[in-house]
Write a protein that holds these residues in place. Structure first.
Motif: not given
Length: 212
Positions: A155-159
């Motif tokens: 997953x890509x955090x901080x969106x």
């Protein structure tokens, strides 16, 4: 909990899955379906996805690609997945448009590679995931690496909450020669489920107060 509140919670739980649909197209790389001819097939583009950088095609793979042991089909139980390759400045991207804001979005996907280990072959398949807005500004970007033939969820955090507008999501290989290909599957961008539930509950409670 009184019956009205319980009913509201049930209502929100029923509507929240429909509001958390994937905003990306062909995130499971099942379109087009192709008859296996060798180990993979390349396309100039496929629905939702285009190559960028030095890439000349989008690769769709099935079991049996390359040397070594590869994942047995796609992460979601299908037979196809994307093979991004390993050369720097090679990748795939998707540009999408939001008609309304996307609250607390969650970007997730699965990656994998083969278990091939040979003299001079580095086992890590590295890549960068980047989300840009319509002005080509980087909103969030992060590096990843995989050394497993087993599908692993990432997953890509901080969106941040994404306002209505156009965005581009890209996956860029960074490994280089003598390293293994990056495989991708089940790419999904949806509102964070908890936020969707809270927003729905808040709207339902506000409607209830107005009717009271």
């Amino acid at each position: 909990m009184n019956p009205r509140t319980a009913g509201l919670l049930l209502f929100v739980s029923l509507i929240s899955p429909s509001t958390a649909a994937n905003v990306l197209v062909n995130g499971e790389f099942e379109d087009p379906v192709f008859v296996l001819n060798g180990s993979f097939q390349s396309f100039a583009s496929i629905p939702g996805w285009d190559p960028f950088g030095s890439a000349v095609a989008v690769y769709l793979s099935k079991p049996g690609h390359g040397i070594g042991t590869w994942p047995n089909g796609g992460a979601e139980g299908s037979s196809q997945f994307a093979d991004v390759g390993n050369a720097p400045n090679t990748g795939i991207q998707q540009t999408f448009t939001l008609g309304s804001e996307l609250v607390a979005p969650t970007l997730s996907w699965f990656d994998a590679t083969s278990d091939r280990v040979a003299s001079g072959l580095i086992t890590v398949s590295s890549y960068v995931v980047t989300l840009r807005n319509g002005s080509d500004q980087v909103l969030v970007s992060q590096s990843y690496g995989t050394d497993s033939k087993v599908w692993t969820q990432r997953s890509l955090p901080g969106i941040p909450t994404l306002a209505a507008g156009t965005y581009t999501l890209s996956f860029e290989a960074t490994s280089g020669e003598r390293q293994k290909d990056l495989l991708l599957d089940s790419v999904s961008l949806i509102p964070e489920p908890g936020s969707t539930l809270l927003l729905g509950l808040g709207s339902a409670l506000l409607l209830r107060r107005r009717r009271a």
